[in-house]
Design an enzyme around this catalytic site. Structure first.
Site, PDB file in Angstrom:
ATOM      1  N   HIS A  57       0.847  -1.202   0.000  1.00 26.33           N
ATOM      2  CA  HIS A  57       0.000   0.000   0.000  1.00 26.33           C
ATOM      3  C   HIS A  57       0.879   1.246   0.000  1.00 26.33           C
ATOM      4  O   HIS A  57       1.713   1.412   0.873  1.00 26.33           O
ATOM      5  CB  HIS A  57      -0.926   0.018   1.225  1.00 26.33           C
ATOM      6  CG  HIS A  57      -2.143  -0.829   1.035  1.00 26.33           C
ATOM      7  ND1 HIS A  57      -3.320  -0.596   1.703  1.00 26.33           N
ATOM      8  CD2 HIS A  57      -2.374  -1.921   0.253  1.00 26.33           C
ATOM      9  CE1 HIS A  57      -4.230  -1.489   1.322  1.00 26.33           C
ATOM     10  NE2 HIS A  57      -3.668  -2.320   0.453  1.00 26.33           N
TER      11      HIS A  57
ATOM     12  N   PRO B 105      -4.331   0.957  18.626  1.00 22.81           N
ATOM     13  CA  PRO B 105      -4.027   0.452  17.281  1.00 22.81           C
ATOM     14  C   PRO B 105      -4.216   1.468  16.151  1.00 22.81           C
ATOM     15  O   PRO B 105      -3.928   1.175  15.005  1.00 22.81           O
ATOM     16  CB  PRO B 105      -4.984  -0.720  17.122  1.00 22.81           C
ATOM     17  CG  PRO B 105      -6.014  -0.560  18.153  1.00 22.81           C
ATOM     18  CD  PRO B 105      -5.434   0.251  19.242  1.00 22.81           C
TER      19      PRO B 105
ATOM     20  N   TYR C  68       3.729   6.858   9.916  1.00 24.53           N
ATOM     21  CA  TYR C  68       2.891   5.699   9.592  1.00 24.53           C
ATOM     22  C   TYR C  68       3.728   4.573   8.968  1.00 24.53           C
ATOM     23  O   TYR C  68       3.566   3.408   9.318  1.00 24.53           O
ATOM     24  CB  TYR C  68       1.768   6.115   8.623  1.00 24.53           C
ATOM     25  CG  TYR C  68       0.669   5.074   8.494  1.00 24.53           C
ATOM     26  CD1 TYR C  68       0.687   4.151   7.447  1.00 24.53           C
ATOM     27  CD2 TYR C  68      -0.366   5.001   9.418  1.00 24.53           C
ATOM     28  CE1 TYR C  68      -0.308   3.188   7.327  1.00 24.53           C
ATOM     29  CE2 TYR C  68      -1.370   4.041   9.302  1.00 24.53           C
ATOM     30  CZ  TYR C  68      -1.334   3.137   8.263  1.00 24.53           C
ATOM     31  OH  TYR C  68      -2.321   2.177   8.150  1.00 24.53           O
TER      32      TYR C  68
ATOM     33  N   LYS D 272       0.831   0.387  14.996  1.00 22.23           N
ATOM     34  CA  LYS D 272       2.208   0.289  15.495  1.00 22.23           C
ATOM     35  C   LYS D 272       2.479  -0.945  16.351  1.00 22.23           C
ATOM     36  O   LYS D 272       3.626  -1.328  16.553  1.00 22.23           O
ATOM     37  CB  LYS D 272       2.525   1.539  16.326  1.00 22.23           C
ATOM     38  CG  LYS D 272       2.623   2.798  15.508  1.00 22.23           C
ATOM     39  CD  LYS D 272       3.898   2.842  14.678  1.00 22.23           C
ATOM     40  CE  LYS D 272       3.769   3.761  13.492  1.00 22.23           C
ATOM     41  NZ  LYS D 272       3.956   3.075  12.214  1.00 22.23           N
TER      42      LYS D 272
ATOM     43  N   TYR E  84      -9.347   5.855   7.103  1.00 28.26           N
ATOM     44  CA  TYR E  84      -9.477   6.231   8.524  1.00 28.26           C
ATOM     45  C   TYR E  84     -10.506   7.366   8.569  1.00 28.26           C
ATOM     46  O   TYR E  84     -10.323   8.398   7.926  1.00 28.26           O
ATOM     47  CB  TYR E  84      -8.154   6.754   9.079  1.00 28.26           C
ATOM     48  CG  TYR E  84      -7.099   5.696   9.310  1.00 28.26           C
ATOM     49  CD1 TYR E  84      -6.326   5.209   8.258  1.00 28.26           C
ATOM     50  CD2 TYR E  84      -6.881   5.169  10.580  1.00 28.26           C
ATOM     51  CE1 TYR E  84      -5.347   4.240   8.469  1.00 28.26           C
ATOM     52  CE2 TYR E  84      -5.902   4.204  10.809  1.00 28.26           C
ATOM     53  CZ  TYR E  84      -5.145   3.744   9.740  1.00 28.26           C
ATOM     54  OH  TYR E  84      -4.176   2.775   9.956  1.00 28.26           O
TER      55      TYR E  84
END
Ligand code: FAS
Ligand code: PHB
Length: 394
Positions: free
Chosen positions: A72, A293, A385, A297, A201
């Protein structure tokens, strides 16, 4: 029985450490409280950072991950009905993440361990870690009604947040830092095609939602729910309906619903225990820290702990140096706190905090609006990220 390293816990931390030690010819025995099937039944992480991908390759278990993992290069942030893509590739100079479930990581590690004929004792009851403050640590456990003892040089506490290792350290020898969030994540796994080819998100006035996946045929979704909520309060239909209300119109129309394969509520907390070393006992992974979460991580932080601990043990045995062991806690904690910060920040930004008043939603939307219209704003999200470089700030 005797081994060089006694590993407590056959989750990703313990299994990855065991596999890496094996590549260096260092003997380890893993003691696991549950059965292998039970460990595999837990649905957890879904996103791997490059450092975790590299460690799987170093452990010799990366083949299926590269065949089936989904690379991704970005993800969407949705707020006020608009989606904004965080272009990881452009913002981090070509870095990305891989979607490959923790269940698959654990399966690959379990199979490799079994193929190599390495010892994992499942359903080991009443594990005790003893004399780790001396040069002769030992572990005892019960199996089929008999008590066994394992002598070792070192104990790796890879037994998660509720494990026995951290709990065996005198309270005066450690300091714990904790923040419990006033909500949990209701997760649903379904054999349906993902709503989008990348993760979404969502910060919605009704609460956070996350659209993730395990493959192009298996989806993983999460909804923020109150801490008092119970999974039995949620029918599949209720879940799909609420998810639609938190997504934009396009995603709502794209959403393919189906029966849940798994549904569970996970609490969210930020937690760090310092230090991570107690003479011959070392804590790694969730045994030493927990992140909410939101920043994906948890598993990746466990992997970097294992990398630092493996490098230190290899140096001890092969180069007769204890420098790595002496610096393990300090080095791991530097990275842990950076991941704790990002996970906390991203959680604060994306979730609904009713007790903070309506202004909180407006301030979150204003911050999101700034971030997605600023390259430096998006870069701070992207570089955390994908995972900060191992040498960051060193
Ligand atoms: P684990 O907890 O995975 O493994 C510890 C092992 O030790 C377990 O198998 C346990 O049975 C065993 N054990 C415990 N006590 C023992 C004892 N006394 N004796 C012997 N064995 C013992 N991370 C993400 O990045 N994304 C997510 O979406 C995400 N979702 C999560 C959902 C939940 C409900 C939980 C709890 C965690 C989630 N995480 C997520 C974090 C998770 O992925 C962890 O970071 C990861 O499992 C860490 O791996 P370990 O350190 O091996 O700990
Ligand atoms: C998941 O797919 O389980 C997942 C993905 C990203 C997150 C958390 C969980 O931030």
């Amino acid at each position: 029985m005797r081994t060089q390293v006694a590993i407590i816990g056959a989750g990703p931390s313990g299994l990855l450490l065991g596999q890496l030690l094996h590549t260096a010819g260092i003997d380890a025995v893993i003691l696991e409280r549950q059965s292998a099937d039970y460990v595999l039944s837990r649905i957890r992480a879904g996103v791997l950072e490059q450092v975790t991908i590299d460690l799987m390759d170093e452990a010799g278990v990366g083949t299926r991950m590269h065949q089936q993992g989904l690379v991704h290069n970005g993800f969407d942030m949705l707020f006020k009905g608009q989606r904004h893509r965080i272009n990881l590739d452009r913002l981090t100079g070509g870095r990305h993440v891989m979607v490959y479930g923790q269940t698959e990581v654990t399966k690959d590690l379990m199979e490799a361990r079994q193929l190599a004929g390495l010892t994992t004792i499942y359903q080991a009851d009443r594990v005790q870690v003893l004399d780790f403050d001396t040069d002769h640590p030992r572990v005892t456990y019960e199996k089929e009604g008999k008590t066994h003892e394992l002598a070792c040089d070192f104990i790796a506490g890879c037994d998660g947040f509720h494990g026995v290792c951290r709990a065996s350290v005198p309270r005066s020898a450690l300091q714990e830092y904790e923040k419990v969030y006033p909500f949990g994540w209701l997760g649903l796994l379904s054999d349906t095609p993902p709503v989008h080819e990348e993760l979404i998100y969502a910060n919605s006035p009704r609460g956070f939602a996350l659209c993730s996946m395990r493959s192009m045929n298996r989806s993983r979704y999460y909804l923020q729910v109150p801490l008092t909520d119970k999974v039995e309060n949620w029918s599949d239909e209720d879940f799909w309906q609420e998810l639609r209300l938190r997504l934009d119109q396009e995603a709502g129309q794209q959403l393919v619903t189906g029966p849940s394969l798994e549904k569970s509520i996970a609490p969210l907390r930020s937690f760090v225990s310092e230090p991570l070393r107690f003479h011959r006992l070392f804590l790694a992974g969730d045994a030493g820290h927990i992140v909410p979460p939101t920043g994906a991580k948890g598993l990746n932080l466990a992997a970097t702990d294992v990398k630092y601990l493996f490098d230190a043990l290899r140096e001890h045995y092969l180069e007769k140096s204890s420098a790595g062991l002496n610096h393990y806690s300090e080095t791991a904690l530097k990275r842990i706190w950076r991941a704790e910060r990002f996970s906390w920040w991203f959680t604060q930004l994306m979730h609904r905090f009713p007790e903070a008043g309506e202004i909180n939603q407006k301030l979150q939307e204003a911050e999101l609006d700034y971030l997605v219209h600023s390259d430096s704003g998006m870069r701070t999200i992207a570089e955390n990220y994908v995972g900060l470089p191992l040498n960051f700030g060193l």
